[in-house]
Design an enzyme around this catalytic site. Structure first.
Site, PDB file in Angstrom:
ATOM      1  N   ASP A  60      -1.436   6.857   2.457  1.00 60.66           N
ATOM      2  CA  ASP A  60      -1.478   8.284   2.173  1.00 60.66           C
ATOM      3  C   ASP A  60      -0.973   9.120   3.344  1.00 60.66           C
ATOM      4  OD1 ASP A  60      -2.484   7.957  -0.377  1.00 60.66           O
ATOM      5  OD2 ASP A  60      -4.570   7.994   0.275  1.00 60.66           O
ATOM      6  N   TYR A 124      -5.585  -4.070   7.484  1.00 62.29           N
ATOM      7  CA  TYR A 124      -5.633  -2.699   7.982  1.00 62.29           C
ATOM      8  C   TYR A 124      -6.472  -2.663   9.260  1.00 62.29           C
ATOM      9  CZ  TYR A 124      -3.787  -0.755   3.597  1.00 62.29           C
ATOM     10  OH  TYR A 124      -2.995  -0.442   2.515  1.00 62.29           O
TER      11      TYR A 124
END
Length: 296
Positions: A60, A124
């Site tokens: 995002d 991540y």
């Protein structure tokens, strides 16, 4: 006439601060996505058909990538041989300047390969800074690259105890986003790896704030729910700040209700990095086009 279509797997990285995310945005939008710039770079290669990049992992606005991946089909005029993987990467990087986006490498893959569905795992890393009273006290090299919590240092042992509850296969409904932007997917995910550790900052030895510390939270799974990593990171940081107890993480998993997620706890986008996307070597094996003698 066109040369045979060749599918490539592209690995690329970017600073996400200036983009609306990695996905393609309408061209008239004020802030574009990383894919807009990749495809604009590909347009300069004088291809026979537009190149559309299919990403492995959505990130995002404000989220960064040390290594994301995408596949793309390239068709050239009949008098041009297929690009070598090396030359394609070099050409894209030349046309991406001066954007903070870089192609790390490319390789030819079978036509059946899919960057998203063929992924073996995604990793991540979430970065946190403590020991500053305001984000403005961060070194300039850390701006937009970590979450400055301004609440004191973290309780590492408690965070690791809490992180252990996240390992394995669970229904992560409590950790999914309430956003309706994406269709609801199966909330059952397998978290193969989670780690919480102290970490060095970027050139932090030059900071005048001797109390400044950095922390990394790392998560690996084949796939994640939308905003799952930021929600897990937020809860673990809340444990580290003694706002939650480690057993609360287990309780949140068992409740399986996104409305039970603690308010004002989700970690901001700035500290999140997509670190790596891995594939099975057998899914990548194919013949390599001959090397191109002239740059595009």
């Amino acid at each position: 006439m066109i040369s045979p279509r060749t599918r490539y797997l592209i690995f690329f990285q970017y600073f996400g601060t200036k983009y609306c995310g990695v996905t393609r945005a309408p061209p008239d939008q004020a802030v574009l996505g990383v894919l807009n710039y990749l495809e604009m770079a590909a347009e300069k290669l004088r291809l026979s058909a537009p190149a559309k990049f299919v990403i492995s992992s959505r990130t995002d606005s404000g989220v960064h990538a040390l290594c994301n991946a995408a596949h793309v089909d390239i068709e050239r005029p009949s008098d041009k041989p297929p690009f070598s993987a090396r030359l394609l990467a070099e050409a894209l990087n030349r046309h991406l300047k001066p954007e903070p986006i870089r192609v790390l490498g490319a390789r030819c893959v079978p036509d059946t390969f899919h960057a998203r569905f063929s992924a073996r795992s995604r990793t991540y890393v979430y970065r946190v800074a403590t020991g500053c009273s305001h984000p403005s006290e961060l070194p300039i090299f850390e701006k937009n690259l970590c979450w400055a919590t301004c609440r004191g240092h973290l309780n590492l042992l408690a965070m690791r105890e809490a992180a252990a509850f996240l390992l394995g296969t669970h229904d992560f409904s409590t950790f999914r986003s309430a956003s309706t932007e994406l269709p609801v997917r199966d909330p059952v995910k397998n978290l193969a790896w989670v780690d919480v550790r102290p970490a060095p900052g970027f050139l932090s030895e030059h900071s005048k704030n001797s109390d400044l510390r950095f922390w990394e939270l790392e998560f690996m799974s084949r796939s994640f729910l939308y905003k799952q990593v930021r929600r897990m990171a937020g809860v673990l940081v809340a444990v580290g700040q003694n706002r939650l107890e480690p057993h609360h993480v287990q309780e949140l998993l068992e409740i399986r209700d996104l409305m039970a997620y603690p308010q004002n706890t989700i970690a901001p986008a700035d500290g999140l990095f997509l670190k790596d996307v891995e594939y099975y070597e057998a899914d990548l094996e194919t013949g390599e086009p001959e090397m191109e003698s002239q740059p595009c």
